[in-house]
Design a protein around this motif. Structure first.
Motif, PDB file in Angstrom:
ATOM      1  N   GLY A 102       5.110   1.889  -2.509  1.00  9.89           N
ATOM      2  CA  GLY A 102       4.210   2.556  -1.585  1.00  9.89           C
ATOM      3  C   GLY A 102       2.923   1.787  -1.307  1.00  9.89           C
ATOM      4  N   PHE A 103       2.565   0.875  -2.219  1.00 10.11           N
ATOM      5  CA  PHE A 103       1.310   0.123  -2.060  1.00 10.11           C
ATOM      6  C   PHE A 103       1.501  -1.357  -1.748  1.00 10.11           C
ATOM      7  CE2 PHE A 103      -0.284   3.447  -5.218  1.00 10.11           C
ATOM      8  CZ  PHE A 103      -0.946   4.188  -4.248  1.00 10.11           C
ATOM      9  N   VAL A 104       2.699  -1.881  -1.983  1.00 12.63           N
ATOM     10  CA  VAL A 104       2.885  -3.335  -1.928  1.00 12.63           C
ATOM     11  C   VAL A 104       2.605  -3.941  -0.556  1.00 12.63           C
ATOM     12  CG1 VAL A 104       5.381  -3.194  -1.498  1.00 12.63           C
ATOM     13  CG2 VAL A 104       4.412  -5.234  -2.593  1.00 12.63           C
ATOM     14  N   SER A 105       2.922  -3.246   0.526  1.00 10.62           N
ATOM     15  CA  SER A 105       2.676  -3.819   1.854  1.00 10.62           C
ATOM     16  C   SER A 105       1.182  -3.965   2.130  1.00 10.62           C
ATOM     17  CB  SER A 105       3.336  -2.954   2.942  1.00 10.62           C
ATOM     18  OG  SER A 105       4.743  -3.078   2.875  1.00 10.62           O
ATOM     19  N   LYS A 106       0.382  -3.044   1.583  1.00 11.71           N
ATOM     20  CA  LYS A 106      -1.070  -3.136   1.760  1.00 11.71           C
ATOM     21  C   LYS A 106      -1.630  -4.335   0.989  1.00 11.71           C
ATOM     22  CE  LYS A 106      -1.817   1.833   2.489  1.00 11.71           C
ATOM     23  NZ  LYS A 106      -2.458   3.053   1.949  1.00 11.71           N
ATOM     24  N   VAL A 107      -1.125  -4.528  -0.215  1.00  9.47           N
ATOM     25  CA  VAL A 107      -1.578  -5.660  -1.035  1.00  9.47           C
ATOM     26  C   VAL A 107      -1.131  -6.974  -0.398  1.00  9.47           C
ATOM     27  CG1 VAL A 107      -1.313  -6.809  -3.267  1.00  9.47           C
ATOM     28  CG2 VAL A 107      -1.662  -4.326  -3.175  1.00  9.47           C
ATOM     29  N   ALA A 108       0.094  -6.986   0.113  1.00  5.63           N
ATOM     30  CA  ALA A 108       0.647  -8.203   0.715  1.00  5.63           C
ATOM     31  C   ALA A 108      -0.063  -8.582   2.013  1.00  5.63           C
ATOM     32  CB  ALA A 108       2.144  -8.019   0.981  1.00  5.63           C
ATOM     33  N   GLU A 184       7.504   3.143   6.710  1.00  4.14           N
ATOM     34  CA  GLU A 184       6.094   2.747   6.627  1.00  4.14           C
ATOM     35  C   GLU A 184       5.960   1.258   6.298  1.00  4.14           C
ATOM     36  OE1 GLU A 184       4.436   5.390   3.735  1.00  4.14           O
ATOM     37  OE2 GLU A 184       4.021   6.976   5.212  1.00  4.14           O
ATOM     38  N   ARG A 185       6.805   0.768   5.391  1.00  2.00           N
ATOM     39  CA  ARG A 185       6.758  -0.651   5.034  1.00  2.00           C
ATOM     40  C   ARG A 185       7.181  -1.529   6.209  1.00  2.00           C
ATOM     41  NH1 ARG A 185       9.678  -1.983  -0.414  1.00  2.00           N
ATOM     42  NH2 ARG A 185       8.725  -3.998   0.003  1.00  2.00           N
ATOM     43  N   ASP A 186       8.166  -1.082   6.957  1.00  2.00           N
ATOM     44  CA  ASP A 186       8.582  -1.822   8.162  1.00  2.00           C
ATOM     45  C   ASP A 186       7.399  -2.005   9.101  1.00  2.00           C
ATOM     46  OD1 ASP A 186      11.169  -2.020   7.296  1.00  2.00           O
ATOM     47  OD2 ASP A 186      11.998  -0.574   8.725  1.00  2.00           O
ATOM     48  N   TYR A 187       6.666  -0.908   9.310  1.00  4.75           N
ATOM     49  CA  TYR A 187       5.531  -0.951  10.240  1.00  4.75           C
ATOM     50  C   TYR A 187       4.430  -1.872   9.707  1.00  4.75           C
ATOM     51  CZ  TYR A 187       1.444   0.407  12.904  1.00  4.75           C
ATOM     52  OH  TYR A 187       0.310   0.375  13.674  1.00  4.75           O
ATOM     53  N   LEU A 188       4.070  -1.690   8.447  1.00  3.80           N
ATOM     54  CA  LEU A 188       2.990  -2.495   7.862  1.00  3.80           C
ATOM     55  C   LEU A 188       3.366  -3.977   7.800  1.00  3.80           C
ATOM     56  CD1 LEU A 188       1.878  -0.128   4.957  1.00  3.80           C
ATOM     57  CD2 LEU A 188       0.529  -0.721   6.964  1.00  3.80           C
ATOM     58  N   ASP A 189       4.603  -4.258   7.396  1.00  3.97           N
ATOM     59  CA  ASP A 189       5.039  -5.651   7.268  1.00  3.97           C
ATOM     60  C   ASP A 189       5.084  -6.357   8.627  1.00  3.97           C
ATOM     61  OD1 ASP A 189       5.338  -5.366   4.548  1.00  3.97           O
ATOM     62  OD2 ASP A 189       7.492  -4.999   4.624  1.00  3.97           O
ATOM     63  N   SER A 190       5.465  -5.619   9.658  1.00  6.47           N
ATOM     64  CA  SER A 190       5.645  -6.222  10.983  1.00  6.47           C
ATOM     65  C   SER A 190       4.359  -6.322  11.786  1.00  6.47           C
ATOM     66  CB  SER A 190       6.682  -5.423  11.781  1.00  6.47           C
ATOM     67  OG  SER A 190       7.919  -5.386  11.109  1.00  6.47           O
ATOM     68  N   LYS A 193      -1.805  -8.786  10.240  1.00  3.20           N
ATOM     69  CA  LYS A 193      -2.339  -9.945  10.953  1.00  3.20           C
ATOM     70  C   LYS A 193      -1.895 -11.263  10.329  1.00  3.20           C
ATOM     71  CE  LYS A 193      -6.480  -7.646  12.779  1.00  3.20           C
ATOM     72  NZ  LYS A 193      -7.962  -7.634  12.789  1.00  3.20           N
ATOM     73  N   ASP A 194      -1.832 -11.294   8.999  1.00  3.13           N
ATOM     74  CA  ASP A 194      -1.510 -12.530   8.289  1.00  3.13           C
ATOM     75  C   ASP A 194      -0.017 -12.566   7.957  1.00  3.13           C
ATOM     76  OD1 ASP A 194      -1.356 -14.771   6.730  1.00  3.13           O
ATOM     77  OD2 ASP A 194      -3.004 -14.238   5.406  1.00  3.13           O
ATOM     78  N   SER A 195       0.691 -13.536   8.529  1.00 10.01           N
ATOM     79  CA  SER A 195       2.118 -13.753   8.235  1.00 10.01           C
ATOM     80  C   SER A 195       2.962 -12.491   8.385  1.00 10.01           C
ATOM     81  CB  SER A 195       2.290 -14.307   6.819  1.00 10.01           C
ATOM     82  OG  SER A 195       1.473 -15.413   6.589  1.00 10.01           O
ATOM     83  N   PRO A 196       2.979 -11.891   9.554  1.00 12.03           N
ATOM     84  CA  PRO A 196       3.794 -10.687   9.739  1.00 12.03           C
ATOM     85  C   PRO A 196       5.284 -10.991   9.602  1.00 12.03           C
ATOM     86  CG  PRO A 196       3.052 -11.518  11.856  1.00 12.03           C
ATOM     87  CD  PRO A 196       2.322 -12.307  10.805  1.00 12.03           C
TER      88      PRO A 196
END
Length: 231
Positions: A102-108, A184-190, A193-196
């Motif tokens: 639940g938090f990894v995409s924010k950290v990444a 949610e991870r799909d949205y955040l990962d894609s 700004k940095d390396s989507p």
């Protein structure tokens, strides 16, 4: 003259990237690196230090503490793959929870985190003979990789796989929550700004929504064998 190549496997969460990457690495005797596990380890560190929760994410504090984070992989002969260690502690199981997911995409999405981990990943792949999976391996980490594969599947299919995986290991989860996490991870990962998360122009896309593990393995191994012969 070595004909070892670099294999970059990118794609959305729960597309089976790690499974196929481990299989191919074992088959070829290559080094396998789960880059997503590295981001999960940093996330676990942030959670343990109270730097991230549902209401707050202290990005500045995490950046300040990056030099205190040591991530390594140690091969487990019984399992047949390398497990992740965070500051010399085996965190292979701890980083796979839905809470960490639940938090990894924010950290990444934090540029300083990505810079630190990409440098480690590139160092590991210096000598080729590596299979690495993640979100930006073919676009950022190894843009010159001889073989780039982009894995995809429907969100529902991926959520079902992830749900079964979590249930099988004893976690108490609800399918709807797993599906929400995947979306949610799909949205955040894609959209970061940095390396989507995007498919590299020269990557081969594989939709494994309706492929068995064996069919997927055979398809990827065929691509790998062909590319090795060309190099």
């Amino acid at each position: 003259m070595s004909n070892k190549i670099t294999i970059a496997i990118d794609g959305h969460s729960s597309t089976g990237k790690s499974t196929i990457a481990k299989q191919i690495a074992n088959k070829l005797g290559y080094v396998y690196v789960d880059s997503g596990a590295m981001y999960r380890a940093v996330t676990l560190y942030a959670m343990k230090q109270g730097l991230i929760n549902e209401d707050d994410f202290n990005i500045e504090a995490l950046i300040d503490q990056l030099n205190k984070i040591d991530i390594s992989f140690k091969f487990n002969e019984n399992l047949g793959f390398a497990e992740v260690y965070l500051n010399d502690e085996n965190v292979e199981k701890a980083i796979r929870t839905l809470e960490v997911s639940g938090f990894v995409s924010k950290v990444a999405a934090v540029s300083e985190v990505r810079k630190k981990l990409v440098a480690i990943q590139q160092q590991i792949g210096n000598d080729k003979g590596v299979v690495m999976d993640g979100r930006d391996i073919g676009t950022v980490v190894f843009p010159d990789a001889e073989l780039k594969i982009f894995m995809t599947a429907s969100a529902e299919t991926r959520a079902e796989r992830r749900y079964k995986e979590l249930i099988d290991r004893g976690d108490d989860v609800i399918y709807e929550n797993v599906l929400k996490n995947v979306q949610e991870r799909d949205y955040l990962d894609s959209t970061r700004k940095d390396s989507p998360l995007i498919k590299a122009d020269d990557a081969i896309e594989i939709d494994n929504s309706n492929l068995s593990l064996q069919e997927q393995h055979d398809k990827v191994l065929g691509l790998v064998t062909k590319m090795i012969k060309l190099n």
